[in-house]
Design a protein around this motif. Structure first.
Motif, short mmCIF file in Angstrom:
data_model
loop_
_atom_site.label_atom_id
_atom_site.label_comp_id
_atom_site.label_asym_id
_atom_site.label_seq_id
_atom_site.Cartn_x
_atom_site.Cartn_y
_atom_site.Cartn_z
N ILE A 153 0.83 -1.20 0.00
CA ILE A 153 0.00 0.00 0.00
C ILE A 153 0.87 1.25 0.00
CG2 ILE A 153 -1.70 1.34 1.31
CD1 ILE A 153 -2.65 -1.22 2.58
N SER A 154 1.94 1.20 0.80
CA SER A 154 2.74 2.40 1.00
C SER A 154 4.07 2.00 1.60
CB SER A 154 2.01 3.36 1.96
OG SER A 154 2.86 4.40 2.41
N ARG A 155 5.09 2.85 1.44
CA ARG A 155 6.27 2.72 2.29
C ARG A 155 5.83 2.89 3.74
NH1 ARG A 155 8.85 6.95 -0.52
NH2 ARG A 155 9.04 7.94 1.51
N ASN A 156 6.65 2.41 4.65
CA ASN A 156 6.33 2.53 6.07
C ASN A 156 7.50 3.19 6.78
OD1 ASN A 156 4.70 2.17 8.37
ND2 ASN A 156 5.79 0.30 8.93
N ASP A 157 7.64 4.48 6.61
CA ASP A 157 8.75 5.22 7.18
C ASP A 157 8.52 5.50 8.67
OD1 ASP A 157 9.72 5.26 4.62
OD2 ASP A 157 9.15 7.33 4.21
N LYS B 267 -15.47 -10.03 -4.00
CA LYS B 267 -15.62 -9.16 -2.83
C LYS B 267 -14.26 -8.79 -2.23
CE LYS B 267 -16.65 -13.13 0.15
NZ LYS B 267 -17.67 -13.78 0.99
N VAL B 268 -13.29 -9.72 -2.27
CA VAL B 268 -11.95 -9.40 -1.79
C VAL B 268 -11.30 -8.39 -2.73
CG1 VAL B 268 -9.66 -10.30 -1.30
CG2 VAL B 268 -11.68 -11.59 -0.60
N ARG B 269 -11.50 -8.56 -4.03
CA ARG B 269 -10.91 -7.63 -4.99
C ARG B 269 -11.44 -6.21 -4.79
NH1 ARG B 269 -12.97 -5.60 -9.32
NH2 ARG B 269 -14.62 -7.18 -9.49
N VAL B 270 -12.76 -6.04 -4.61
CA VAL B 270 -13.29 -4.68 -4.47
C VAL B 270 -12.81 -4.05 -3.16
CG1 VAL B 270 -15.28 -5.11 -5.95
CG2 VAL B 270 -15.51 -5.45 -3.47
N LEU B 271 -12.64 -4.86 -2.11
CA LEU B 271 -12.10 -4.33 -0.86
C LEU B 271 -10.65 -3.89 -1.04
CD1 LEU B 271 -12.43 -3.72 2.17
CD2 LEU B 271 -11.74 -6.09 2.63
N ARG B 272 -9.85 -4.72 -1.71
CA ARG B 272 -8.45 -4.36 -1.95
C ARG B 272 -8.35 -3.07 -2.74
NH1 ARG B 272 -7.55 -9.24 -4.64
NH2 ARG B 272 -6.43 -8.02 -6.19
N GLU B 273 -9.14 -2.95 -3.80
CA GLU B 273 -9.08 -1.75 -4.64
C GLU B 273 -9.52 -0.52 -3.86
OE1 GLU B 273 -11.49 -2.81 -7.96
OE2 GLU B 273 -9.94 -4.05 -8.91
N PHE B 274 -10.56 -0.66 -3.07
CA PHE B 274 -11.08 0.45 -2.27
C PHE B 274 -10.01 0.93 -1.28
CE2 PHE B 274 -13.40 2.35 1.24
CZ PHE B 274 -14.40 3.09 0.61
N ARG C 21 -7.46 4.59 -1.17
CA ARG C 21 -7.59 5.56 -0.08
C ARG C 21 -6.42 5.56 0.89
NH1 ARG C 21 -11.94 4.28 -2.36
NH2 ARG C 21 -13.78 5.65 -2.43
N LEU C 22 -5.63 4.49 0.90
CA LEU C 22 -4.52 4.40 1.85
C LEU C 22 -3.16 4.61 1.19
CD1 LEU C 22 -5.72 1.29 3.91
CD2 LEU C 22 -6.04 3.71 4.45
N LYS C 23 -3.15 4.90 -0.09
CA LYS C 23 -1.89 5.06 -0.81
C LYS C 23 -1.02 6.14 -0.16
CE LYS C 23 0.00 6.08 -5.40
NZ LYS C 23 -0.33 6.43 -6.81
N GLY C 24 0.23 5.79 0.14
CA GLY C 24 1.20 6.76 0.63
C GLY C 24 1.04 7.20 2.07
N ILE C 25 0.19 6.54 2.84
CA ILE C 25 -0.06 7.02 4.21
C ILE C 25 1.14 6.85 5.13
CG2 ILE C 25 -2.54 6.66 4.15
CD1 ILE C 25 -2.02 4.06 5.72
N GLY C 26 2.09 5.98 4.75
CA GLY C 26 3.27 5.76 5.59
C GLY C 26 4.47 6.59 5.19
N GLU C 27 4.27 7.58 4.30
CA GLU C 27 5.36 8.40 3.80
C GLU C 27 5.24 9.83 4.32
OE1 GLU C 27 5.19 8.00 -0.44
OE2 GLU C 27 4.87 5.84 -0.31
N GLN D 161 7.41 -1.55 4.53
CA GLN D 161 6.19 -1.42 3.74
C GLN D 161 4.96 -1.70 4.59
OE1 GLN D 161 5.82 -0.70 0.42
NE2 GLN D 161 7.97 -0.58 -0.12
N ILE D 162 3.84 -1.12 4.17
CA ILE D 162 2.53 -1.50 4.67
C ILE D 162 1.88 -2.35 3.58
CG2 ILE D 162 0.26 -0.72 5.46
CD1 ILE D 162 1.63 1.89 6.32
N TYR D 163 1.36 -3.51 3.96
CA TYR D 163 0.86 -4.46 2.98
C TYR D 163 -0.61 -4.80 3.21
CZ TYR D 163 5.79 -5.67 2.07
OH TYR D 163 7.12 -5.64 1.76
N MET D 164 -1.27 -5.20 2.14
CA MET D 164 -2.47 -6.00 2.21
C MET D 164 -2.06 -7.42 1.83
SD MET D 164 -5.53 -3.66 0.62
CE MET D 164 -4.68 -3.30 -0.92
N ALA D 165 -2.47 -8.40 2.62
CA ALA D 165 -2.11 -9.78 2.35
C ALA D 165 -3.35 -10.65 2.35
CB ALA D 165 -1.12 -10.28 3.40
N TYR D 166 -3.34 -11.67 1.47
CA TYR D 166 -4.49 -12.56 1.40
C TYR D 166 -4.03 -13.94 0.92
CZ TYR D 166 -4.26 -10.80 -3.43
OH TYR D 166 -3.81 -10.42 -4.68
N LEU D 167 -4.86 -14.93 1.17
CA LEU D 167 -4.53 -16.30 0.79
C LEU D 167 -4.66 -16.49 -0.71
CD1 LEU D 167 -6.50 -18.00 3.67
CD2 LEU D 167 -4.02 -18.06 3.40
#
Length: 328
Positions: A168-172, A294-301, A305-311, A280-286
């Protein structure tokens, strides 16, 4: 004891497999029979046919209890995974031309969930009202299989084996303090200067208590000393904002405070490395959730909205020399 050779037996293997899994999960043949709405003798015949086909016993049976044999343990573990894969495939195919719907289970760290996910719950469910979202906040990594989780949002690389990950983002991480504290105690120019400051320390059983600061190829390791330590980052944040001292935080936790000027970066020429929180900040799934709608739409959503929040926010990036910022 020699095992019987597997033989050809006429059997509905999938039905027998599901029956065995339910027997193990419910603890008895009779309980599984009640759930599946069949006679206990029918359930017993399914398991016996399965054992005859495989040539090995799968269950130790007694009047009130069942237990898996060695072969049964192996078969049960594979069966649970195969049934989950099959059920997920059936759901995905059914969802192809339908609105995303059904239960969706997400896990994330406590502070992260409160700050970033809580405001996103209502917009997400308004967009996809047929989804039933189950959001669990914990600072421990959940087992996604046993917990039945569809998506895990966490920082760090220590838990990603056998999972598909999407950054999702770097995690500085940075050191920071309130302007009032720095005006009173001075601004450290080098890591060695931290010995003259009240440093607030975050405790974690798996974390390194030292602060590792680098400038080029030189790494300085400092053991922070001060009058407060805690295993709760938000408690330390309150104390830092109150002017108690210098502390280490991930950018996502303090972005708004840096933008408002309530906190200032300390030692901006140095990069802070934290093996526990990772880069990094990640989204992880099996893997079997890869094609779930439904997992895809949650990941995209979430990714949008969370892009770059750790920078470090753009307006503050200029205060940190470009050569010392992490490369994207």
């Amino acid at each position: 004891m020699a095992r019987k050779k597997a033989k050809e037996v006429s059997i509905d293997h999938l039905s027998a497999m599901r029956a065995l899994v339910r027997i193990v999960e419910l603890g008895s043949l009779s309980a599984a029979a009640r759930e599946l709405k069949v006679a206990t003798s029918t359930i017993a015949r399914k398991v016996s046919a399965l054992e005859e086909m495989l040539g090995v016993p799968l269950l130790h049976r007694s009047t009130h209890h069942v237990a898996l044999t060695e072969a049964g343990n192996l078969y049960h573990a594979r069966a649970v995974s195969m049934i989950a894969d099959l059920d997920d495939t059936l759901r995905v195919v059914a969802e192809l031309d339908a609105e995303p719907s059904g239960p969706l289970k997400l896990t994330a760290p406590v502070a992260f969930g409160r700050r970033y996910l809580a405001p996103l719950v209502a917009p997400f469910l308004k967009r996809y009202p047929a989804i039933q979202l189950d959001l669990r906040l914990t600072d421990n990594h959940n087992d996604m299989v046993t917990g039945g989780f569809d998506l895990d949002i966490h920082e760090g690389e220590n838990y990603l084996d056998n999972l598909i990950v999407q950054p999702i983002s770097r995690n500085d991480s940075i050191l920071c303090a309130s302007p009032g504290y720095l005006a009173q105690r001075g601004r450290p120019a080098t890591p060695a200067d931290l010995a003259q400051h009240n440093c607030l320390r975050y405790l974690h059983p798996e974390g390194d208590p030292r602060w590792h600061l680098s400038n080029g190829k030189t790494v300085h390791s400092v053991l922070p000393q001060g009058n407060l330590q805690s295993d709760h980052s938000e408690l330390l944040l309150e104390a830092t904002c109150a002017g108690l001292g210098i502390a280490e935080f991930e950018i996502w936790l303090i972005r708004d405070l840096l933008v408002s000027g309530a906190l200032e970066v300390v030692l901006p020429k140095y990069r802070l490395d934290n093996a526990l929180t990772g880069r990094q900040i990640y989204m992880a799934y099996l893997p079997n959730r890869r094609i779930s709608t439904k997992v895809r739409v949650l990941r995209e959503f979430m990714a949008e909205r969370l892009k770059g929040i750790g920078e470090l926010p753009e307006g503050l990036a200029g205060k940190v020399p470009a050569g010392e910022r992490r490369k994207r």
